[in-house]
Design an enzyme around this catalytic site. Sequence first.
Site, PDB file in Angstrom:
ATOM      1  N   CYS A 313      -1.157  22.446  58.797  1.00  0.00           N
ATOM      2  CA  CYS A 313       0.028  23.313  58.886  1.00  0.00           C
ATOM      3  C   CYS A 313       0.313  23.800  60.302  1.00  0.00           C
ATOM      4  O   CYS A 313       1.439  23.678  60.801  1.00  0.00           O
ATOM      5  CB  CYS A 313      -0.107  24.488  57.919  1.00  0.00           C
ATOM      6  SG  CYS A 313      -1.426  25.668  58.316  1.00  0.00           S
ATOM      7  N   HIS A 361      -1.689  30.059  56.576  1.00  0.00           N
ATOM      8  CA  HIS A 361      -0.725  28.977  56.391  1.00  0.00           C
ATOM      9  C   HIS A 361       0.579  29.327  57.108  1.00  0.00           C
ATOM     10  O   HIS A 361       0.924  30.504  57.254  1.00  0.00           O
ATOM     11  CB  HIS A 361      -0.452  28.738  54.907  1.00  0.00           C
ATOM     12  CG  HIS A 361       0.365  27.500  54.669  1.00  0.00           C
ATOM     13  ND1 HIS A 361      -0.102  26.234  54.949  1.00  0.00           N
ATOM     14  CD2 HIS A 361       1.639  27.328  54.196  1.00  0.00           C
ATOM     15  CE1 HIS A 361       0.831  25.341  54.653  1.00  0.00           C
ATOM     16  NE2 HIS A 361       1.897  25.976  54.211  1.00  0.00           N
ATOM     17  N   HIS A 373       6.838  22.198  55.904  1.00  0.00           N
ATOM     18  CA  HIS A 373       5.438  22.532  56.174  1.00  0.00           C
ATOM     19  C   HIS A 373       4.520  21.407  55.713  1.00  0.00           C
ATOM     20  O   HIS A 373       4.928  20.502  54.973  1.00  0.00           O
ATOM     21  CB  HIS A 373       5.047  23.854  55.504  1.00  0.00           C
ATOM     22  CG  HIS A 373       4.983  23.806  54.004  1.00  0.00           C
ATOM     23  ND1 HIS A 373       4.130  24.599  53.260  1.00  0.00           N
ATOM     24  CD2 HIS A 373       5.662  23.065  53.085  1.00  0.00           C
ATOM     25  CE1 HIS A 373       4.296  24.353  51.972  1.00  0.00           C
ATOM     26  NE2 HIS A 373       5.212  23.441  51.836  1.00  0.00           N
TER      27      HIS A 373
END
Length: 401
Positions: A313, A361, A373
């Site tokens: 990520c 994240h 993402h």
Amino acid sequence: MASHRKSRPTGTRVAGIRTPALATAALTSVALLSQSANAAPAAPSTDGNPSLEEVEKKVDELYRQAESATEKYNAAKEKTANQRKRVDTLLDDVAERTQSLNEAREELGSFAAAQYRTGSAVPGTATFLLADSPQDYFDQDQLMGRLTGRQKAAVDDYVTQQSETMEKRREATESLETLTDTQNDLKTAKATVQKKLGTARELLSKLTAEERARLAAIEKKKQEEAARKAAELARQQAEERERQEQAAQQQEDGSSGAGSGGTGPGTGTGSSTSPSAPDASYGTKAEKALAFARAQIGKPYVWGATGPGSYDCSGLTQAAWKAAGVTLPRTTYDQVDAGTTVPLSQAQAGDLVFFYDDVTHVGIYIGNGMMIHAPKPGTYVREESVYYDGESSIHSVVRPA
């Protein structure tokens, strides 16, 4: 940083995914099959096996912990690389200083040998080359008194070089020890990720086709709810922009009515007058970052990866903004501080959206409640609602440039 969030059932989060159907089905299973080795066991179903919902919760917790371990791995990897550079620089410096020190030592030895040959010093002068401290040796009145100014300067220079070289050797030794510690942290984080993902694979093998189908149905319902919330956010943002534009227009009309003059057509830009709206330069950079991110859709998530074939990520967000000429730190922990925090209701395309209490994240906002993402191991870079894991999972929004 260990995760301290409560487990959340999330399923596979495949809304908006652009991947093959078989991959999507596999991802749905993987996302629901993780379990933390130290997580508290859930109450079993009546037949002694965990229910589908219980498996889902265990899976979610494992993936969150694996994601946290991945960011620790990223941090340790970056730190290791920086420390290795420092160690190499110090060792090169020590080698150069040692060479210079040896040359100075040879010169001083020639002084002592010459004085011995001429009888101007006692035979003990020869012990200079074995002395721990040349200064202690030359401090003797019987020898220092016979040295020329150039020779005395050579002694002083040698002592200074010796002291500096010893200090550099100490720094190099400490840096090597620190590097070793960081390398151990790197190995620990790597082992943690691998262990948790291994547990997920093991649980995956135990699911039946019927259970996978049921989980897919649960996930579809969650996707629909996430899409509904994204649409609501898009509506709220549109209303906010309209209010900003009206306020800007009223301000411009008021200035014109006051006879301010000099305000030609196009001077009022609406949202540009709002403190939450980015300027033109940000918009240009954001477009480049988003163009890069969109080009990565479909590439696999691989923990610790920074491209070009795969990403995690924070590796994706770092690479996307690098394409726009903006340097972001490597980890989510640092990226969350690399810009200005803005409300979600005022998020603009290109902003970074961070998730979970431990900030493990991140995705790139593209507008209308959606983001790009790299979700987690076993998935692919994709477009998805920012509510993919529920509203409470959103930590903050940061404008990086």
